[in-house]
Design a protein around this motif. Structure first.
Motif, PDB file in Angstrom:
ATOM      1  N   MET A 142      15.528  39.143  41.248  1.00  0.00           N
ATOM      2  CA  MET A 142      15.642  40.602  41.175  1.00  0.00           C
ATOM      3  C   MET A 142      17.112  40.935  40.992  1.00  0.00           C
ATOM      4  N   SER A 143      17.370  41.728  40.012  1.00  0.00           N
ATOM      5  CA  SER A 143      18.763  42.093  39.756  1.00  0.00           C
ATOM      6  C   SER A 143      19.144  43.300  40.600  1.00  0.00           C
ATOM      7  N   ASN A 144      20.419  43.566  40.639  1.00  0.00           N
ATOM      8  CA  ASN A 144      20.914  44.729  41.370  1.00  0.00           C
ATOM      9  C   ASN A 144      21.034  45.938  40.465  1.00  0.00           C
ATOM     10  N   GLU A 145      20.375  45.874  39.322  1.00  0.00           N
ATOM     11  CA  GLU A 145      20.418  46.982  38.380  1.00  0.00           C
ATOM     12  C   GLU A 145      19.780  48.217  39.019  1.00  0.00           C
ATOM     13  N   ARG A 146      20.253  49.384  38.602  1.00  0.00           N
ATOM     14  CA  ARG A 146      19.684  50.634  39.098  1.00  0.00           C
ATOM     15  C   ARG A 146      18.437  51.035  38.314  1.00  0.00           C
ATOM     16  N   SER A 147      18.220  50.334  37.189  1.00  0.00           N
ATOM     17  CA  SER A 147      17.019  50.588  36.407  1.00  0.00           C
ATOM     18  C   SER A 147      16.664  49.327  35.636  1.00  0.00           C
ATOM     19  N   GLY A 148      15.439  49.269  35.190  1.00  0.00           N
ATOM     20  CA  GLY A 148      15.016  48.108  34.432  1.00  0.00           C
ATOM     21  C   GLY A 148      13.608  48.294  33.912  1.00  0.00           C
ATOM     22  N   GLU A 149      13.162  47.272  33.206  1.00  0.00           N
ATOM     23  CA  GLU A 149      11.836  47.315  32.596  1.00  0.00           C
ATOM     24  C   GLU A 149      11.264  45.918  32.581  1.00  0.00           C
ATOM     25  N   MET A 150       9.956  45.820  32.744  1.00  0.00           N
ATOM     26  CA  MET A 150       9.292  44.530  32.674  1.00  0.00           C
ATOM     27  C   MET A 150       7.919  44.684  32.036  1.00  0.00           C
ATOM     28  N   PRO A 151       7.447  43.640  31.369  1.00  0.00           N
ATOM     29  CA  PRO A 151       6.131  43.718  30.735  1.00  0.00           C
ATOM     30  C   PRO A 151       5.010  43.609  31.760  1.00  0.00           C
ATOM     31  N   LEU A 152       3.864  44.196  31.425  1.00  0.00           N
ATOM     32  CA  LEU A 152       2.645  44.035  32.209  1.00  0.00           C
ATOM     33  C   LEU A 152       1.567  43.576  31.233  1.00  0.00           C
ATOM     34  N   GLY A 153       1.540  42.265  31.009  1.00  0.00           N
ATOM     35  CA  GLY A 153       0.597  41.732  30.037  1.00  0.00           C
ATOM     36  C   GLY A 153      -0.289  40.624  30.572  1.00  0.00           C
ATOM     37  N   SER A 154      -0.123  40.286  31.869  1.00  0.00           N
ATOM     38  CA  SER A 154      -0.922  39.202  32.451  1.00  0.00           C
ATOM     39  C   SER A 154      -0.972  39.372  33.965  1.00  0.00           C
ATOM     40  N   GLU A 155      -1.857  38.606  34.600  1.00  0.00           N
ATOM     41  CA  GLU A 155      -1.940  38.612  36.075  1.00  0.00           C
ATOM     42  C   GLU A 155      -0.589  38.228  36.685  1.00  0.00           C
ATOM     43  N   GLN A 156       0.097  37.265  36.060  1.00  0.00           N
ATOM     44  CA  GLN A 156       1.398  36.831  36.572  1.00  0.00           C
ATOM     45  C   GLN A 156       2.390  37.993  36.564  1.00  0.00           C
ATOM     46  N   HIS A 157       2.331  38.838  35.539  1.00  0.00           N
ATOM     47  CA  HIS A 157       3.218  40.001  35.481  1.00  0.00           C
ATOM     48  C   HIS A 157       2.950  40.961  36.642  1.00  0.00           C
ATOM     49  N   ILE A 158       1.675  41.071  37.050  1.00  0.00           N
ATOM     50  CA  ILE A 158       1.342  41.941  38.190  1.00  0.00           C
ATOM     51  C   ILE A 158       2.002  41.400  39.452  1.00  0.00           C
ATOM     52  N   VAL A 159       1.946  40.082  39.636  1.00  0.00           N
ATOM     53  CA  VAL A 159       2.585  39.451  40.797  1.00  0.00           C
ATOM     54  C   VAL A 159       4.093  39.733  40.777  1.00  0.00           C
ATOM     55  N   SER A 171       0.912  47.811  42.628  1.00  0.00           N
ATOM     56  CA  SER A 171      -0.080  46.787  42.320  1.00  0.00           C
ATOM     57  C   SER A 171      -1.288  47.413  41.627  1.00  0.00           C
ATOM     58  N   GLU A 172      -1.767  48.514  42.172  1.00  0.00           N
ATOM     59  CA  GLU A 172      -2.922  49.206  41.596  1.00  0.00           C
ATOM     60  C   GLU A 172      -2.613  49.716  40.185  1.00  0.00           C
ATOM     61  N   LEU A 173      -1.443  50.327  40.022  1.00  0.00           N
ATOM     62  CA  LEU A 173      -1.096  50.898  38.716  1.00  0.00           C
ATOM     63  C   LEU A 173      -0.768  49.807  37.690  1.00  0.00           C
ATOM     64  N   SER A 174      -0.181  48.699  38.148  1.00  0.00           N
ATOM     65  CA  SER A 174       0.062  47.559  37.244  1.00  0.00           C
ATOM     66  C   SER A 174      -1.268  47.013  36.734  1.00  0.00           C
ATOM     67  N   ARG A 175      -2.225  46.881  37.645  1.00  0.00           N
ATOM     68  CA  ARG A 175      -3.543  46.370  37.278  1.00  0.00           C
ATOM     69  C   ARG A 175      -4.226  47.327  36.294  1.00  0.00           C
ATOM     70  N   ASN A 176      -4.139  48.632  36.557  1.00  0.00           N
ATOM     71  CA  ASN A 176      -4.715  49.616  35.632  1.00  0.00           C
ATOM     72  C   ASN A 176      -4.101  49.473  34.242  1.00  0.00           C
ATOM     73  N   THR A 177      -2.766  49.302  34.208  1.00  0.00           N
ATOM     74  CA  THR A 177      -2.060  49.168  32.930  1.00  0.00           C
ATOM     75  C   THR A 177      -2.569  47.956  32.164  1.00  0.00           C
ATOM     76  N   LEU A 178      -2.768  46.858  32.878  1.00  0.00           N
ATOM     77  CA  LEU A 178      -3.234  45.623  32.254  1.00  0.00           C
ATOM     78  C   LEU A 178      -4.697  45.736  31.823  1.00  0.00           C
ATOM     79  N   ILE A 179      -5.567  46.142  32.754  1.00  0.00           N
ATOM     80  CA  ILE A 179      -7.009  46.107  32.497  1.00  0.00           C
ATOM     81  C   ILE A 179      -7.461  47.244  31.582  1.00  0.00           C
ATOM     82  N   HIS A 180      -7.055  48.455  31.893  1.00  0.00           N
ATOM     83  CA  HIS A 180      -7.545  49.614  31.136  1.00  0.00           C
ATOM     84  C   HIS A 180      -6.671  49.941  29.928  1.00  0.00           C
TER      85      HIS A 180
END
Length: 134
Positions: free
Chosen positions: A1-18, A46-55
């Motif tokens: 985890m960086s000390n950045e004040r903002s960032g972005e990450m993909p949500l394309g797999s179960e591993q991304h949710i973790v 966790s819930e919203l990451s899963r929604n993003t991936l599944i739905h």
């Protein structure tokens, strides 16, 4: 985890949710959120990451550490280019479920945070923004 004040990450797999959960927990710890508030934010993420991936067929989570009038907060934005939500009223009603996730749904996630905003339209994807203030 960086000390950045903002960032972005993909949500394309179960591993991304973790990884999204771990990232949100680290950000909450860095902001010195109480354990209860950390748990609420991680659960909502966790819930919203899963929604993003599944739905939504996958998407991204963006975060930003906020400082407004001396008050610290964490904003998370979940975005996808999926089919969108056809019936927002139904999706935001308690007890509505598609059968996946923790059963919290959107209204459960909304109750866990201070600020909740959702934008969605059929064929235009979905964007959910949540913020927890310290």
């Amino acid at each position: 985890m960086s000390n950045e004040r903002s960032g972005e990450m993909p949500l394309g797999s179960e591993q991304h949710i973790v990884v999204s959960r771990q990232t949100v927990r680290s950000l909450c710890q860095a902001l010195k959120f109480s354990l209860v508030d950390q748990t609420k934010m991680v659960t909502a993420a966790s819930e919203l990451s899963r929604n993003t991936l599944i739905h939504g067929g996958g998407g991204r989570m963006r975060w930003e550490v906020l400082d407004r009038a001396g008050r610290a907060g964490l904003q998370l934005i979940f975005e996808d280019e999926g089919p969108g939500i056809a019936d927002m009223r139904l999706a935001m009603s308690d007890g509505y479920t598609t059968g996946s996730g923790m059963g919290l749904g959107l209204p459960g996630s909304k109750r866990l945070v201070n600020d909740f905003e959702i934008q969605s339209a059929p064929g235009q994807g979905t964007r959910v923004s949540i913020t927890k203030w310290k």
